[in-house]
Design a protein around this motif. Structure first.
Motif, mmCIF file in Angstrom:
data_model
loop_
_atom_site.group_PDB
_atom_site.id
_atom_site.type_symbol
_atom_site.label_atom_id
_atom_site.label_comp_id
_atom_site.label_asym_id
_atom_site.label_seq_id
_atom_site.Cartn_x
_atom_site.Cartn_y
_atom_site.Cartn_z
ATOM 1 N N LEU A 30 30.401 44.632 35.425
ATOM 2 C CA LEU A 30 30.216 45.148 36.355
ATOM 3 C C LEU A 30 29.188 45.967 36.338
ATOM 4 C CD1 LEU A 30 33.997 46.685 36.151
ATOM 5 C CD2 LEU A 30 33.149 45.164 38.073
ATOM 6 N N LEU A 31 28.351 46.802 36.077
ATOM 7 C CA LEU A 31 27.554 47.701 36.203
ATOM 8 C C LEU A 31 26.001 47.029 36.385
ATOM 9 C CD1 LEU A 31 28.082 49.987 33.018
ATOM 10 C CD2 LEU A 31 27.442 50.455 35.676
ATOM 11 N N PHE A 32 26.266 45.625 35.405
ATOM 12 C CA PHE A 32 24.735 44.524 35.318
ATOM 13 C C PHE A 32 24.873 44.161 36.290
ATOM 14 C CE2 PHE A 32 24.427 47.823 31.543
ATOM 15 C CZ PHE A 32 23.459 48.505 31.719
ATOM 16 N N ALA A 33 26.048 43.489 37.024
ATOM 17 C CA ALA A 33 25.817 41.859 37.385
ATOM 18 C C ALA A 33 24.971 42.206 39.009
ATOM 19 C CB ALA A 33 26.961 41.725 37.929
ATOM 20 N N SER A 34 24.550 42.883 39.795
ATOM 21 C CA SER A 34 24.021 43.452 41.279
ATOM 22 C C SER A 34 23.063 43.565 41.437
ATOM 23 C CB SER A 34 25.461 43.370 42.062
ATOM 24 O OG SER A 34 25.742 44.736 41.723
ATOM 25 N N HIS A 38 23.067 52.677 41.367
ATOM 26 C CA HIS A 38 23.075 54.148 40.894
ATOM 27 C C HIS A 38 25.418 54.346 40.562
ATOM 28 C CE1 HIS A 38 19.392 54.318 42.922
ATOM 29 N NE2 HIS A 38 19.449 54.653 41.654
ATOM 30 N N VAL A 39 25.162 54.397 40.206
ATOM 31 C CA VAL A 39 27.271 54.058 40.185
ATOM 32 C C VAL A 39 27.317 55.990 39.472
ATOM 33 C CG1 VAL A 39 27.618 52.590 40.538
ATOM 34 C CG2 VAL A 39 27.489 53.288 37.777
ATOM 35 N N THR A 40 29.059 56.643 40.559
ATOM 36 C CA THR A 40 29.243 57.063 39.745
ATOM 37 C C THR A 40 30.756 56.822 38.850
ATOM 38 O OG1 THR A 40 31.473 58.157 41.514
ATOM 39 C CG2 THR A 40 28.809 59.133 41.955
ATOM 40 N N ALA A 41 31.023 57.769 38.311
ATOM 41 C CA ALA A 41 31.934 57.213 37.233
ATOM 42 C C ALA A 41 33.129 57.384 37.747
ATOM 43 C CB ALA A 41 32.427 58.511 36.124
ATOM 44 N N GLU A 42 33.340 57.567 38.673
ATOM 45 C CA GLU A 42 34.771 57.335 39.976
ATOM 46 C C GLU A 42 34.174 56.365 40.503
ATOM 47 O OE1 GLU A 42 33.274 60.447 39.562
ATOM 48 O OE2 GLU A 42 34.830 61.766 39.037
ATOM 49 N N GLN A 43 32.969 55.215 41.200
ATOM 50 C CA GLN A 43 32.959 54.166 41.611
ATOM 51 C C GLN A 43 33.085 53.567 40.843
ATOM 52 O OE1 GLN A 43 28.754 54.657 43.127
ATOM 53 N NE2 GLN A 43 29.535 56.131 44.547
ATOM 54 N N LEU A 44 32.442 53.419 39.598
ATOM 55 C CA LEU A 44 32.819 52.298 38.559
ATOM 56 C C LEU A 44 34.712 52.277 38.148
ATOM 57 C CD1 LEU A 44 31.375 50.441 36.460
ATOM 58 C CD2 LEU A 44 31.614 52.170 34.708
ATOM 59 N N HIS A 45 35.087 53.115 37.988
ATOM 60 C CA HIS A 45 36.360 53.517 37.526
ATOM 61 C C HIS A 45 36.973 52.777 38.463
ATOM 62 C CE1 HIS A 45 40.210 55.479 37.136
ATOM 63 N NE2 HIS A 45 40.326 54.495 36.175
ATOM 64 N N GLY A 46 37.207 52.943 39.508
ATOM 65 C CA GLY A 46 37.866 52.771 41.214
ATOM 66 C C GLY A 46 37.523 50.664 40.822
ATOM 67 N N GLU A 47 35.951 50.192 41.025
ATOM 68 C CA GLU A 47 35.566 48.951 40.698
ATOM 69 C C GLU A 47 36.615 47.838 39.735
ATOM 70 O OE1 GLU A 47 31.705 48.227 40.524
ATOM 71 O OE2 GLU A 47 31.128 49.336 42.114
ATOM 72 N N ALA A 48 36.366 48.766 38.309
ATOM 73 C CA ALA A 48 37.446 48.105 36.674
ATOM 74 C C ALA A 48 38.755 47.756 37.411
ATOM 75 C CB ALA A 48 37.413 49.419 35.630
ATOM 76 N N LEU A 49 39.420 49.023 38.273
ATOM 77 C CA LEU A 49 40.480 48.890 38.590
ATOM 78 C C LEU A 49 40.613 47.267 39.912
ATOM 79 C CD1 LEU A 49 42.161 52.727 39.246
ATOM 80 C CD2 LEU A 49 42.034 50.860 37.778
ATOM 81 N N ALA A 50 40.250 47.521 40.666
ATOM 82 C CA ALA A 50 40.051 45.954 41.492
ATOM 83 C C ALA A 50 39.421 45.003 40.519
ATOM 84 C CB ALA A 50 38.834 46.369 42.549
ATOM 85 N N ALA A 51 38.797 45.011 39.628
ATOM 86 C CA ALA A 51 38.158 44.317 39.250
ATOM 87 C C ALA A 51 39.944 43.420 38.316
ATOM 88 C CB ALA A 51 36.963 43.735 38.047
ATOM 89 N N ASP A 52 40.895 44.214 37.642
ATOM 90 C CA ASP A 52 41.369 43.987 36.367
ATOM 91 C C ASP A 52 41.689 44.758 35.271
ATOM 92 O OD1 ASP A 52 44.592 43.469 36.935
ATOM 93 O OD2 ASP A 52 44.072 41.535 38.131
ATOM 94 N N VAL A 53 40.000 45.109 35.408
ATOM 95 C CA VAL A 53 40.047 45.709 34.441
ATOM 96 C C VAL A 53 40.762 47.327 33.998
ATOM 97 C CG1 VAL A 53 38.616 46.575 32.547
ATOM 98 C CG2 VAL A 53 37.512 44.835 34.053
ATOM 99 N N ARG A 54 41.244 46.962 32.656
ATOM 100 C CA ARG A 54 42.988 48.301 32.764
ATOM 101 C C ARG A 54 42.128 49.381 31.791
ATOM 102 N NH1 ARG A 54 46.096 48.640 35.870
ATOM 103 N NH2 ARG A 54 46.329 46.958 37.187
#
Ligand code: ZN
Length: 137
Positions: A30-34, A38-54
């Motif tokens: 998620l972090l290095f694909a694009s 600059h991401v916050t922990a909350e943003q990455l958490h949202g992306e993880a949930l959206a990508a079904d990474v629990r």
């Protein structure tokens, strides 16, 4: 299957001394694909949930700090309690858009520091991070 990008992420984690667990790999993807971001922990958490990474937010924080300590990310603290994690680890500085809350890169050679204080005895300066805070005028 996207084996190749995954394989290079496995290598990248290993090169930085991190065991490529499934969770680390999923977050690294998620972090290095694009490209640089600059991401916050909350943003990455949202992306993880959206990508079904629990994963929990606490795990996201741990992983981001592990990646930072391993040199895969740079942490940019804009305010107490507010950090961004930067996938661009080269020397550079930032504009911080105060209203929108985003960071924008400033190439390292565009900031020239005329004078720095001597560091406290027994220490040496490792890096200088400049954050230029901006708002719409
Ligand atoms: Zn940056």
């Amino acid at each position: 299957m996207q084996n190749r990008p995954y394989a290079s992420l496995v290598e990248r984690l290993k090169q930085h001394g991190l065991r490529p667990t499934r969770q680390r790999l999923a977050l690294a993807r998620l972090l290095f694909a694009s490209g640089d971001r600059h991401v916050t922990a909350e943003q990455l958490h949202g992306e993880a949930l959206a990508a079904d990474v629990r994963v929990s937010l606490a795990t996201i924080y741990n992983t981001l700090h592990q990646f930072t300590n391993a040199g895969l990310l740079r942490e940019v603290v804009v305010e107490p309690g507010r950090s961004y994690f930067d996938t661009n680890t080269s020397d550079h500085h930032h504009f911080f858009h105060e209203q929108g809350g985003q960071l924008e890169d400033i190439p390292g050679d565009q900031v020239r520091l005329a004078e720095l204080p001597s560091p406290p005895s027994g220490t040496s300066i490792r890096r200088v991070d400049v954050i230029v805070r901006i708002r719409a005028s």
